[in-house]
Write an enzyme that holds these catalytic residues in place. Sequence first.
Site, PDB file in Angstrom:
ATOM      1  N   GLU A  89      -6.327   4.319   8.474  1.00  0.00           N
ATOM      2  CA  GLU A  89      -6.182   5.751   8.172  1.00  0.00           C
ATOM      3  C   GLU A  89      -7.487   6.317   7.616  1.00  0.00           C
ATOM      4  OE1 GLU A  89      -2.603   5.293   5.874  1.00  0.00           O
ATOM      5  OE2 GLU A  89      -1.587   4.746   7.731  1.00  0.00           O
ATOM      6  N   SER A 124       3.912  -2.403  10.211  1.00  0.00           N
ATOM      7  CA  SER A 124       5.375  -2.440  10.316  1.00  0.00           C
ATOM      8  C   SER A 124       5.973  -3.784   9.903  1.00  0.00           C
ATOM      9  CB  SER A 124       5.831  -2.043  11.720  1.00  0.00           C
ATOM     10  OG  SER A 124       5.449  -0.699  11.988  1.00  0.00           O
ATOM     11  N   HIS A 133      -9.254   0.735   5.796  1.00  0.00           N
ATOM     12  CA  HIS A 133      -7.915   0.943   6.346  1.00  0.00           C
ATOM     13  C   HIS A 133      -8.016   1.895   7.545  1.00  0.00           C
ATOM     14  CE1 HIS A 133      -3.793   2.271   6.813  1.00  0.00           C
ATOM     15  NE2 HIS A 133      -3.451   1.165   6.179  1.00  0.00           N
ATOM     16  N   GLU A 164      -4.828  -5.436  11.144  1.00  0.00           N
ATOM     17  CA  GLU A 164      -3.761  -4.452  11.306  1.00  0.00           C
ATOM     18  C   GLU A 164      -3.952  -3.700  12.622  1.00  0.00           C
ATOM     19  OE1 GLU A 164      -2.072  -3.170   7.274  1.00  0.00           O
ATOM     20  OE2 GLU A 164      -3.913  -2.046   7.541  1.00  0.00           O
ATOM     21  N   ASN A 185       0.863  -1.179   0.000  1.00  0.00           N
ATOM     22  CA  ASN A 185       0.000   0.000   0.000  1.00  0.00           C
ATOM     23  C   ASN A 185       0.900   1.229   0.000  1.00  0.00           C
ATOM     24  OD1 ASN A 185      -1.781   2.058   0.556  1.00  0.00           O
ATOM     25  ND2 ASN A 185      -2.321   1.333   2.611  1.00  0.00           N
ATOM     26  N   TRP A 186       0.942   1.904  -1.135  1.00  0.00           N
ATOM     27  CA  TRP A 186       1.881   3.037  -1.265  1.00  0.00           C
ATOM     28  C   TRP A 186       1.344   4.302  -0.606  1.00  0.00           C
ATOM     29  CZ3 TRP A 186       3.534   2.475  -7.158  1.00  0.00           C
ATOM     30  CH2 TRP A 186       4.157   1.228  -7.337  1.00  0.00           C
ATOM     31  N   LYS A 187       0.100   4.294  -0.200  1.00  0.00           N
ATOM     32  CA  LYS A 187      -0.505   5.460   0.459  1.00  0.00           C
ATOM     33  C   LYS A 187      -0.282   6.705  -0.403  1.00  0.00           C
ATOM     34  CE  LYS A 187       0.012   3.088   4.807  1.00  0.00           C
ATOM     35  NZ  LYS A 187       0.213   3.148   6.255  1.00  0.00           N
ATOM     36  N   GLY A 207       2.978  -1.188   4.272  1.00  0.00           N
ATOM     37  CA  GLY A 207       3.046   0.219   3.911  1.00  0.00           C
ATOM     38  C   GLY A 207       4.468   0.620   3.588  1.00  0.00           C
ATOM     39  N   GLY A 208       5.159   1.193   4.572  1.00  0.00           N
ATOM     40  CA  GLY A 208       6.485   1.780   4.360  1.00  0.00           C
ATOM     41  C   GLY A 208       7.468   0.901   3.601  1.00  0.00           C
ATOM     42  N   GLY A 220       2.972   2.046  10.751  1.00  0.00           N
ATOM     43  CA  GLY A 220       3.855   3.188  10.549  1.00  0.00           C
ATOM     44  C   GLY A 220       4.640   3.585  11.790  1.00  0.00           C
TER      45      GLY A 220
HETATM   46  P1  PGA Z   1       3.223   0.089   7.625  1.00  0.00           P
HETATM   47  O1  PGA Z   1       1.730   0.281   7.078  1.00  0.00           O
HETATM   48  O2  PGA Z   1       3.753  -1.182   6.995  1.00  0.00           O
HETATM   49  O3  PGA Z   1       3.966   1.309   7.145  1.00  0.00           O
HETATM   50  O4  PGA Z   1       3.141  -0.018   9.101  1.00  0.00           O
HETATM   51  C1  PGA Z   1       0.855  -0.820   7.034  1.00  0.00           C
HETATM   52  C2  PGA Z   1      -0.478  -0.410   6.509  1.00  0.00           C
HETATM   53  O5  PGA Z   1      -0.877   0.748   6.729  1.00  0.00           O
HETATM   54  O6  PGA Z   1      -1.155  -1.212   5.859  1.00  0.00           O
END
Ligand code: PGA
Length: 254
Positions: free
Chosen positions: A98, A211, A96, A168, A8-10, A232-233, A174
């Site tokens: 966020e 993470s 998600h 999650e 997920n590149w956000k 994500g990251g 993050g």
């Molecule tokens: P992260 O994000 O790997 O940067 O913790 C995970 C996600 O939001 O799906």
Amino acid sequence: MPQLAVGNWKMHTTRDEAVRLVRGLVELTQGIDPARAIVGVAPPYPFLDAVRDAIGGAGVELVAQDCHEAKSGAFTGAVSAPMLASVGVKRVIVGHSERRQVFGDSDETVRAKLLAVLDAGLHAILCVGETLPERDAGQAEAVVERQLRAGLADLDAAALARVTIAYEPVWAIGTGRTATPAQAGELHAFVRERVLPQLQAGSLAVLYGGSVKPDNIDALAATPHVGGVLVGGASLEASSFARIVRGCADHGAE
Ligand code: PGA
């Protein structure tokens, strides 16, 4: 079942960076058996076309980060599931944390989005997970169960066959603070053995997210009931995400 690894590149990358990133990923994941791991990337909306073209015939799936619940209409700035289908998206992330926390998506909104995705003929990744105060108050299981019931109640078998869950824990997203394999395993077992069977959804795959990094993927992918990862990251660098995909492939069944 193969494990599923979705990046997920956000709200990251420019168009050129997105194309470079997916090209690198395609190169580094060549030869990974799709019976062991399925790879997906969720770029920002404006780059879906360019990323799809860069993927070409390679087996990387085009995923979207979210969608609006309506098919079309006066919703300035929003993107619908049929629009995503029309550019080649196969799977859409809904719920998600966020979206829930920053944009205020309620359980009802997430449910409506999930139905919109399925209605458009696409697959969905339904994200669930507790916040740190909820975990500290001993409510992690109750929160996850509520989110799953709201999302999945009364879906028929054909619809459920196109849903994947992502557990999650919000406190691990993050933050660099990953759930230990034991913590992830506990919640995954609760979801797979207790909640999903009650919703006639016992066969759904459950991903872990929060993470995930090259140095913890082996332990996480080997955890019972973990069916892959949402990243994500660490998905913003081709080499680290490719390493994560390999970790999944090592534990995905042929
Ligand atoms: P992260 O994000 O790997 O940067 O913790 C995970 C996600 O939001 O799906």
